[in-house]
Scaffold this motif. Structure first.
Motif, PDB file in Angstrom:
ATOM      1  N   GLY A  11       0.807  -1.214   0.000  1.00  0.00           N
ATOM      2  CA  GLY A  11       0.000   0.000   0.000  1.00  0.00           C
ATOM      3  C   GLY A  11       0.836   1.258   0.000  1.00  0.00           C
ATOM      4  O   GLY A  11       0.600   2.188  -0.797  1.00  0.00           O
ATOM      5  N   SER A  12       1.847   1.320   0.873  1.00  0.00           N
ATOM      6  CA  SER A  12       2.680   2.524   0.941  1.00  0.00           C
ATOM      7  C   SER A  12       3.533   2.668  -0.317  1.00  0.00           C
ATOM      8  O   SER A  12       3.856   3.783  -0.735  1.00  0.00           O
ATOM      9  N   THR A  13       3.886   1.533  -0.927  1.00  0.00           N
ATOM     10  CA  THR A  13       4.674   1.571  -2.162  1.00  0.00           C
ATOM     11  C   THR A  13       3.866   2.175  -3.302  1.00  0.00           C
ATOM     12  O   THR A  13       4.375   2.992  -4.080  1.00  0.00           O
ATOM     13  N   VAL A  14       2.600   1.778  -3.400  1.00  0.00           N
ATOM     14  CA  VAL A  14       1.730   2.336  -4.437  1.00  0.00           C
ATOM     15  C   VAL A  14       1.621   3.851  -4.263  1.00  0.00           C
ATOM     16  O   VAL A  14       1.706   4.613  -5.235  1.00  0.00           O
ATOM     17  N   THR A  15       1.479   4.302  -3.007  1.00  0.00           N
ATOM     18  CA  THR A  15       1.400   5.737  -2.732  1.00  0.00           C
ATOM     19  C   THR A  15       2.689   6.443  -3.136  1.00  0.00           C
ATOM     20  O   THR A  15       2.677   7.534  -3.733  1.00  0.00           O
ATOM     21  N   LYS A  16       3.834   5.823  -2.817  1.00  0.00           N
ATOM     22  CA  LYS A  16       5.126   6.419  -3.151  1.00  0.00           C
ATOM     23  C   LYS A  16       5.286   6.570  -4.663  1.00  0.00           C
ATOM     24  O   LYS A  16       5.770   7.599  -5.158  1.00  0.00           O
ATOM     25  N   VAL A  43       9.090  -1.123 -13.463  1.00  0.00           N
ATOM     26  CA  VAL A  43       9.698  -2.406 -13.793  1.00  0.00           C
ATOM     27  C   VAL A  43       9.888  -3.177 -12.486  1.00  0.00           C
ATOM     28  O   VAL A  43      10.509  -2.666 -11.551  1.00  0.00           O
ATOM     29  N   ALA A  44       9.344  -4.382 -12.434  1.00  0.00           N
ATOM     30  CA  ALA A  44       9.220  -5.090 -11.154  1.00  0.00           C
ATOM     31  C   ALA A  44       9.822  -6.495 -11.197  1.00  0.00           C
ATOM     32  O   ALA A  44       9.126  -7.466 -11.508  1.00  0.00           O
ATOM     33  N   PRO A  45      11.122  -6.643 -10.863  1.00  0.00           N
ATOM     34  CA  PRO A  45      11.679  -7.977 -10.652  1.00  0.00           C
ATOM     35  C   PRO A  45      11.367  -8.474  -9.233  1.00  0.00           C
ATOM     36  O   PRO A  45      12.243  -8.580  -8.368  1.00  0.00           O
ATOM     37  N   LEU A  46      10.089  -8.755  -9.011  1.00  0.00           N
ATOM     38  CA  LEU A  46       9.609  -9.273  -7.730  1.00  0.00           C
ATOM     39  C   LEU A  46       9.518 -10.802  -7.820  1.00  0.00           C
ATOM     40  O   LEU A  46       9.304 -11.351  -8.900  1.00  0.00           O
ATOM     41  N   PHE A  76       1.630  -7.397  -5.013  1.00  0.00           N
ATOM     42  CA  PHE A  76       1.817  -6.062  -5.581  1.00  0.00           C
ATOM     43  C   PHE A  76       0.945  -5.848  -6.813  1.00  0.00           C
ATOM     44  O   PHE A  76       0.297  -4.802  -6.960  1.00  0.00           O
ATOM     45  N   PHE A  77       0.947  -6.817  -7.716  1.00  0.00           N
ATOM     46  CA  PHE A  77       0.224  -6.663  -8.972  1.00  0.00           C
ATOM     47  C   PHE A  77      -1.278  -6.539  -8.722  1.00  0.00           C
ATOM     48  O   PHE A  77      -1.965  -5.783  -9.413  1.00  0.00           O
ATOM     49  N   ALA A 124      -5.793  -0.290  -6.961  1.00  0.00           N
ATOM     50  CA  ALA A 124      -5.655   1.151  -6.740  1.00  0.00           C
ATOM     51  C   ALA A 124      -5.919   1.953  -8.009  1.00  0.00           C
ATOM     52  O   ALA A 124      -5.789   3.188  -8.001  1.00  0.00           O
ATOM     53  N   GLY A 125      -6.252   1.254  -9.088  1.00  0.00           N
ATOM     54  CA  GLY A 125      -6.545   1.937 -10.342  1.00  0.00           C
ATOM     55  C   GLY A 125      -5.314   2.413 -11.083  1.00  0.00           C
ATOM     56  O   GLY A 125      -5.405   3.269 -11.971  1.00  0.00           O
TER      57      GLY A 125
END
Length: 406
Positions: free
Chosen positions: A208-213, A223-226, A234-235, A241-242
């Motif tokens: 949640g805080s990452t999306v806000t950041k 780009v997400a090497p998760l 995350f996805f 979150a739209g």
């Protein structure tokens, strides 16, 4: 060799064989192939299909007469997503089981947990997984893509579709940390800018805080090497979150373990990836492979990048044994170092004698309706990142993972 009751029960619980060969086949001189994979635990979505692929390849080899007129016996241990078990079972395979080759490892940490054991025991080792590059060891062969084969083609494509400002989200271990540096390099090489980089332990599932950041850094592209099931959150949270329709996503890992098949269409569609394999590849070799998988397992839903890389790794090793006319370690290594090629489900796979890595076709793809639609194919890309630091022909005793200067 005698075993006490605890040792016997422990080995019986962990060890499985590829198929119930007739007693006479086991009584004869078999070739022993060892496997260490996470077929349970948090990484089983990667490990189970890899195990299936290994068993399918060995069944096909054994059903057509085996290798050197000998059957191949699989000695497979489930490491249960526990890194300590990698070391334990590696020693079991090399000391007690005395296998001729080991195929296994998923995370880079698991590879490094067992690589020196294989080298010290002179047991040939195949690591059939995409990774961050740089391993230089004559005892290991790597069949997965490296950043120069994957990130180098994915980043320019994704930036061209989205824009120059990039935010990176990566798993917090060596694969994610090193891959993030490669992403930054290729972003800057293509005239872009990294506006933020964040790392996450493998058990993090709240973004949640990452999306806000990211909303604040306002990139054109994420780009997400998760890695792993927790990071899949995350996805989902990004879409909820739209944000998915506002800022495009690319990933070096999404889909490698069939993650795209558990996301909804709203969550997954449009994510950009680049791999050696997609079930949607329209080739005769892929069709035959999927038909064989279907016949063996009932459906093809579990096939993914790492499964196919494992299947191709087994075929490469088998071809090395045939050309060597032996399973003796040095003879097989020397045969593989001639630049052996096989035609696999993902296309031609050629071993590079200099690095013991594979030259591969790489396909730029986009997730569509829980599949991966091929946009463009780049044939036979060499592992030039590892070639920059590793030359086993000139330095055959080299034994390290280089941190490639980026």
């Amino acid at each position: 060799m005698s075993l006490n009751r605890r040792e016997f029960l422990g080995r019986s619980a962990a060890l499985t064989t590829a198929s119930l060969l007739p007693y006479a086949a086991y009584a004869a001189d078999t070739i022993k192939l060892g496997s260490v994979l996470d077929t349970s635990g948090i990484f089983d979505a990667y490990g189970k299909p890899m195990d299936q692929a290994m068993r399918l390849a060995l069944k096909q080899i054994n059903d057509t007469g085996g290798l050197l007129d000998r059957q191949v016996e699989l000695m497979a241990y489930d490491t249960q997503s526990d890194m300590a078990l990698y070391s334990q079972y590696a020693q079991q395979l090399t000391r007690q089981d005395q296998v001729d080759v080991v195929h296994g490892g998923i995370l880079s940490a698991s590879r490094e947990a067992i690589r020196q054991t294989m080298r010290k025991s002179n047991t040939l080792y195949f690591y059939n997984v995409q990774y961050e590059g740089g391993v230089c060891d004559r005892n290991i062969f790597v069949t997965g893509v490296t950043p120069a084969q994957q990130v180098a083609v994915l980043v320019p494509y994704a930036m061209k579709k989205s824009g120059p400002k990039v935010h990176i989200l990566a798993a917090d271990y060596n694969y994610g940390q090193i891959t993030a540096r490669w992403i930054k390099k290729f972003v800057e090489d293509n005239g872009g800018e990294v506006v933020g980089t964040d790392f996450f332990p493998l058990d993090v599932s709240d973004f949640g805080s990452t999306v806000t950041k990211i909303q604040q850094t306002a990139p054109d592209l994420v780009v997400a090497p998760l890695v792993g099931g927790a990071h899949l959150s995350f996805f989902r949270q990004w879409a909820a979150a739209g944000m998915k329709d506002r800022i495009p996503l690319a990933s070096t890992t999404m889909g490698v373990g069939n993650e795209h098949k558990v996301l909804t269409l709203e969550e997954g569609n449009g994510i950009m990836v680049a791999y050696n394999y997609s079930q949607e590849l329209d080739t005769e070799a892929n069709k035959v492979f999927k038909d064989q998988w279907q016949a063996e397992y009932g459906d093809t839903t579990s096939i993914h990048e790492l499964a196919v890389s494992t299947y191709q790794g087994i075929l490469l090793w088998a071809e090395g044994v045939r050309q060597a006319g032996s399973v003796e370690h040095d003879a097989v290594v020397e045969a593989l170092e001639t630049g052996i090629s096989i035609d696999g489900p993902a296309g031609m796979v050629t071993l590079d004698p200099q690095t013991h890595h594979a030259t591969l076709d790489v396909h730029i793809m986009e997730v569509e309706n829980q599949g991966m639609t091929v946009i463009e194919t780049l044939p036979q890309i060499a592992p030039v990142d590892t070639q920059a630091v590793c030359n086993l022909q000139e330095n055959p005793d080299d034994n390290q993972q280089y941190e490639i200067q980026i």
